[in-house]
Design an enzyme around this catalytic site. Structure first.
Site, PDB file in Angstrom:
ATOM      1  N   HIS A 261       0.975  -1.097   0.241  1.00 32.13           N
ATOM      2  CA  HIS A 261      -0.029  -0.453  -0.058  1.00 32.13           C
ATOM      3  C   HIS A 261       0.284   1.145  -0.078  1.00 32.13           C
ATOM      4  O   HIS A 261       1.813   1.356   0.311  1.00 32.13           O
ATOM      5  CB  HIS A 261      -0.778  -0.086   1.105  1.00 32.13           C
ATOM      6  CG  HIS A 261      -0.617  -0.332   2.916  1.00 32.13           C
ATOM      7  ND1 HIS A 261       0.160  -0.617   3.179  1.00 32.13           N
ATOM      8  CD2 HIS A 261       0.273   0.870   3.316  1.00 32.13           C
ATOM      9  CE1 HIS A 261       1.577  -0.459   4.057  1.00 32.13           C
ATOM     10  NE2 HIS A 261       1.287   0.873   4.297  1.00 32.13           N
ATOM     11  N   ASP A 263       0.990   4.990   1.727  1.00 29.50           N
ATOM     12  CA  ASP A 263       0.221   6.347   2.755  1.00 29.50           C
ATOM     13  C   ASP A 263      -0.364   6.882   2.378  1.00 29.50           C
ATOM     14  O   ASP A 263      -0.054   8.032   1.081  1.00 29.50           O
ATOM     15  CB  ASP A 263       1.017   6.414   3.708  1.00 29.50           C
ATOM     16  CG  ASP A 263       1.226   4.967   4.410  1.00 29.50           C
ATOM     17  OD1 ASP A 263       0.959   4.484   4.955  1.00 29.50           O
ATOM     18  OD2 ASP A 263       2.440   5.239   5.762  1.00 29.50           O
ATOM     19  N   HIS A 317       4.433  -0.437  -0.024  1.00 38.00           N
ATOM     20  CA  HIS A 317       5.272  -0.612   1.006  1.00 38.00           C
ATOM     21  C   HIS A 317       4.839  -1.138   1.687  1.00 38.00           C
ATOM     22  O   HIS A 317       3.503  -1.766   1.394  1.00 38.00           O
ATOM     23  CB  HIS A 317       6.271  -0.099   1.923  1.00 38.00           C
ATOM     24  CG  HIS A 317       4.690   1.056   2.453  1.00 38.00           C
ATOM     25  ND1 HIS A 317       4.405   1.976   2.099  1.00 38.00           N
ATOM     26  CD2 HIS A 317       4.721   1.453   3.836  1.00 38.00           C
ATOM     27  CE1 HIS A 317       4.147   3.347   2.821  1.00 38.00           C
ATOM     28  NE2 HIS A 317       4.010   1.982   3.877  1.00 38.00           N
ATOM     29  N   ARG A 327       6.365  -8.460  16.077  1.00 34.28           N
ATOM     30  CA  ARG A 327       6.992  -7.104  16.015  1.00 34.28           C
ATOM     31  C   ARG A 327       5.698  -6.273  16.151  1.00 34.28           C
ATOM     32  O   ARG A 327       5.020  -5.952  16.500  1.00 34.28           O
ATOM     33  CB  ARG A 327       7.064  -7.261  14.292  1.00 34.28           C
ATOM     34  CG  ARG A 327       8.003  -5.762  13.569  1.00 34.28           C
ATOM     35  CD  ARG A 327       7.620  -5.487  12.750  1.00 34.28           C
ATOM     36  NE  ARG A 327       8.159  -4.858  12.023  1.00 34.28           N
ATOM     37  CZ  ARG A 327       8.094  -3.948  11.384  1.00 34.28           C
ATOM     38  NH1 ARG A 327       6.029  -3.921  11.332  1.00 34.28           N
ATOM     39  NH2 ARG A 327       7.996  -2.654  10.629  1.00 34.28           N
TER      40      ARG A 327
END
Length: 391
Positions: A261, A263, A317, A327
């Site tokens: 995607h 941002d 990304h 994570r």
């Protein structure tokens, strides 16, 4: 990284939680036990993990229509451009100018960079991470109806329960919170430590985002006051992400923590741990970003690419799943009000609200975000308005 049923754009990213709806996929009775002799109902009360494996079972087992988009090759892990922001405060005009130039170059060539000596105390970042871990360790059932803070309905999100093919699967959970919710929580609510920590984190990171946005505008010869007027705290967002251990990634190596995607903001400031998993597209390849626990990651959003006439790049990304370690990351999205109009020579003028609606509509219709290409000015066209049928 959200205003729609599908969560495939659930990034270290961007949308209003008020528009979000989750739709769970049907579960067969035979699927109600995984890796345990205890019913899932009991485990769900105790486990912090969303029922990702159960929810995705039909897609992963090939019981539904399935396809995978062609993959770009992944190259070896590399470090993002590293910029030391102390050069901005040393009083040496040449070093200050050089630092600003590095910021602009990285934003144009990579769309991503990392910063050190950014002015945010390490204690603020450490406390934010500790409170974030504490929040995500709560049982899944409790997180679904989290009421200790006055977060907007739909702020808690997990995976992609409404996915119809494997391209839409995400192995993650998040609290995507309008900063206005945090500011409105007040001093007397239960468990105010998290709220005050988020407010302090947001205040420090917002100043960094504003500084970087001003530098990028200045390097283009544009006015820097636009961001101070358009990007108020009430229009920005904080997103707390957790990527649980993914046991199915061994059998399904293409499983992702977050789908690819871009941002939909001006600038994203990301604090991540040392586990790794963030990847971005560079020169037609996926680049694995080497984590630096001492740096913050900065990336350019769609709005800045449009506002800069493609001088600065909003880069696709994603986050890959991990079979062994969870994570954590925390993102701050530097956004304008919905009424703010983005004017560009490359794209039709649009408000932030119109852009978000178009993204939501495209995801609902096509299962993916189309983004800025929706707003490109046709050859010989006029960028002053969306025009007939532009949306």
């Amino acid at each position: 990284m959200q205003d729609q049923g599908l969560q495939l754009l659930q990034s270290e990213t961007e949308y209003s939680s008020k528009d979000h709806t989750q739709i769970a996929m049907p579960i067969n009775n035979s699927e109600l036990q995984i890796h345990s002799n205890q019913p899932v109902r009991m485990a769900a009360r105790e486990s912090p993990d969303p029922p990702l494996e159960i929810t995705y079972n039909n897609l992963l087992s090939g019981k539904t229509q399935n396809y995978r988009q062609p993959e770009l090759p992944v190259v070896e892990e590399c470090e993002l451009p590293l910029i030391d922001l102390k050069e901005l405060d040393l009083g040496d005009p040449d070093k200050k100018a050089a630092c600003k130039k590095l910021i602009a170059e990285a934003s144009g060539e990579w769309g991503f960079f990392q910063v050190i000596n950014h002015g945010i105390p390490s204690q603020v970042l450490e406390i934010m991470r500790a409170e974030q871990v504490k929040l995500f360790k709560k049982p899944f059932e409790e997180k679904k109806t989290y009421k200790d803070l006055n977060f907007s309905p739909g702020s808690y999100r997990w995976g992609t329960p409404s996915a119809t093919n494997v391209n839409q699967l995400s192995w993650s959970e998040a609290f995507h919170v309008p900063l206005s919710d945090v500011l409105a929580s007040g001093p007397n609510i239960h468990n105010n430590t998290l709220s005050s920590t988020m407010e302090q984190f947001a205040g420090k990171v917002s100043e960094l985002a504003k500084k970087l946005a001003g530098i990028l505008a200045e390097e283009m010869g544009r006015k820097t006051g636009f961001f101070e007027e358009a990007c108020l705290p009430s229009s920005c967002y904080i997103r707390l992400n957790r990527y649980p251990v993914c046991p199915v990634v061994i059998e399904h190596p293409q499983m992702l923590g977050i789908m690819p995607h871009t941002d939909s903001d001006f600038i994203t400031v990301l604090q991540q741990d040392g586990i790794g998993g963030l990847q971005l597209v560079k020169d037609g390849n996926w680049i694995a970003v080497k984590p630096n626990p001492h740096a913050l990651i900065i990336n350019i959003g769609d709005l800045f690419q449009a506002w800069s006439n493609d001088v600065y790049k909003s880069v696709e990304h994603r986050v890959v799943a991990n079979a062994e370690k969870e994570r954590f990351s925390a993102a701050y999205f530097y956004c304008p009000s919905k009424e703010t109009v983005i004017e560009s020579d490359v794209y039709k003028s649009f408000s932030f609200g119109e852009f978000k609606k178009q993204v939501a509509d495209d995801v609902q219709t096509f299962g993916r975000k189309i983004g800025l290409s929706r707003f490109l000015v046709p050859p010989g066209g006029d960028s002053s308005s969306l025009g007939g049928g532009g949306l």
